[in-house]
Design an enzyme around this catalytic site. Structure first.
Site, PDB file in Angstrom:
ATOM      1  N   ARG A  39       2.915   7.905   3.811  1.00 36.14           N
ATOM      2  CA  ARG A  39       2.730   6.465   4.529  1.00 36.14           C
ATOM      3  C   ARG A  39       4.275   6.420   5.650  1.00 36.14           C
ATOM      4  O   ARG A  39       3.843   5.600   6.533  1.00 36.14           O
ATOM      5  CB  ARG A  39       3.350   5.639   3.266  1.00 36.14           C
ATOM      6  CG  ARG A  39       2.995   4.209   3.740  1.00 36.14           C
ATOM      7  CD  ARG A  39       3.530   3.060   2.666  1.00 36.14           C
ATOM      8  NE  ARG A  39       2.986   1.780   3.042  1.00 36.14           N
ATOM      9  CZ  ARG A  39       3.879   0.518   3.364  1.00 36.14           C
ATOM     10  NH1 ARG A  39       5.162   0.883   2.664  1.00 36.14           N
ATOM     11  NH2 ARG A  39       3.502  -0.492   3.526  1.00 36.14           N
ATOM     12  N   ILE A  65       1.813  -3.417   8.335  1.00 34.13           N
ATOM     13  CA  ILE A  65       1.154  -2.462   7.409  1.00 34.13           C
ATOM     14  C   ILE A  65       1.364  -3.199   6.082  1.00 34.13           C
ATOM     15  O   ILE A  65       2.496  -3.700   5.686  1.00 34.13           O
ATOM     16  CB  ILE A  65       1.779  -1.102   7.465  1.00 34.13           C
ATOM     17  CG1 ILE A  65       1.064  -0.425   6.423  1.00 34.13           C
ATOM     18  CG2 ILE A  65       3.373  -1.317   7.044  1.00 34.13           C
ATOM     19  CD1 ILE A  65       1.771   1.322   6.534  1.00 34.13           C
ATOM     20  N   SER A  66       0.199  -3.448   5.467  1.00 37.93           N
ATOM     21  CA  SER A  66       0.121  -4.078   4.063  1.00 37.93           C
ATOM     22  C   SER A  66       0.834  -3.566   2.990  1.00 37.93           C
ATOM     23  O   SER A  66       1.205  -2.387   3.073  1.00 37.93           O
ATOM     24  CB  SER A  66      -1.394  -4.603   3.618  1.00 37.93           C
ATOM     25  OG  SER A  66      -2.023  -5.193   4.497  1.00 37.93           O
ATOM     26  N   GLN A  67       1.493  -4.490   2.258  1.00 36.75           N
ATOM     27  CA  GLN A  67       1.971  -4.048   0.985  1.00 36.75           C
ATOM     28  C   GLN A  67       1.155  -2.786  -0.061  1.00 36.75           C
ATOM     29  O   GLN A  67      -0.138  -2.952  -0.102  1.00 36.75           O
ATOM     30  CB  GLN A  67       2.241  -5.193  -0.071  1.00 36.75           C
ATOM     31  CG  GLN A  67       3.004  -5.004  -1.334  1.00 36.75           C
ATOM     32  CD  GLN A  67       3.052  -6.285  -2.093  1.00 36.75           C
ATOM     33  OE1 GLN A  67       2.506  -7.091  -1.727  1.00 36.75           O
ATOM     34  NE2 GLN A  67       3.575  -6.011  -3.314  1.00 36.75           N
ATOM     35  N   PRO A  68       1.617  -1.839  -0.198  1.00 35.53           N
ATOM     36  CA  PRO A  68       0.841  -0.869  -0.805  1.00 35.53           C
ATOM     37  C   PRO A  68       0.186  -1.173  -2.095  1.00 35.53           C
ATOM     38  O   PRO A  68      -1.381  -0.885  -2.289  1.00 35.53           O
ATOM     39  CB  PRO A  68       1.865   0.314  -1.284  1.00 35.53           C
ATOM     40  CG  PRO A  68       3.048   0.237  -0.363  1.00 35.53           C
ATOM     41  CD  PRO A  68       3.152  -1.203  -0.133  1.00 35.53           C
TER      42      PRO A  68
END
Length: 218
Positions: A39, A65-68
């Protein structure tokens, strides 16, 4: 396939996977994808030290970038077996694209911001991701040339399901998309049965708006 995470982030990556499991992610293939994809390669160097936090991070051009956990939940809801053809709307950083490369046979990803697409293309090439095709364009139109898709995952919020997605989703396929207003949405899973979309709500989320002919107007 995307390259492995380097040893300098191994502990942080392991803690992230434990967080995903604690948040209800049980699909072993999804967890394995998170274990294999770096990531930190997809975020700006200034926030690379935060890459394995369960948090959204800025990637420039007004995008994140979205939250995992959100990525993982969306991917788990697709229920992929490795044989599918998947459409991703919103390449963004390319991180979810790389995750999908471990979960599906073919990935087709659309991005509307040229700078983001160029950067994602560069990183995916560096990581030797080979089963992904990228397109610059209006993601609300889908990518008709390679339809139908066994799965469609949308990384931006729409007021409703864009008609092209319903048309390009294969019978029995799943569409994962945030539906709602510009400020509050619900992550929804639509399954195509007998030509119609059956909806199931997963939970509240917050995404950037899906801009385009069949989404929000800029």
């Amino acid at each position: 396939m995307a390259g492995a995470v380097g040893p300098e982030f191994r502990g942080a990556r392991r803690r992230l996977i434990e967080t995903l499991q604690a948040n209800g992610i049980t699909d072993l293939a999804v967890l394995r994808a998170f274990d294999m994809v770096a990531r930190h390669a997809f975020v700006p160097t200034g926030v690379a030290h935060r890459a394995y936090e369960d948090a959204a991070l800025p990637i420039g051009n007004g995008q994140t970038i979205s939250q995992p956990t959100v990525h993982a939940r969306s991917l788990q809801e697709l229920r992929l077996t490795g044989r599918e053809r998947v459409l991703e709307v919103g390449t963004g950083s390319g991180y979810q694209t790389a995750l999908l490369s471990h979960l599906a046979a073919q990935v087709f990803s659309i991005e509307r911001v040229p700078a983001l697409l160029d950067r994602a293309r560069e990183i995916l090439a560096q990581l030797d991701v080979r089963n992904v095709s990228l397109l610059l364009g209006d993601g609300t139109l889908g990518w008709r040339d390679y339809a139908p898709y066994d799965g469609i995952v949308v990384g931006a919020a729409s007021p409703d399901v864009p008609l092209p997605y319903a048309e390009q989703l294969a019978e029995g396929g799943r569409l994962v998309i945030p539906i709602g207003t510009r400020d509050e949405q619900t992550l929804c899973v639509f399954t195509k049965r007998n030509g119609a979309l059956e909806r199931r709500d997963v939970g509240p989320v917050r995404f950037v708006p899906l801009l385009g002919a069949h989404g929000w107007q800029s």
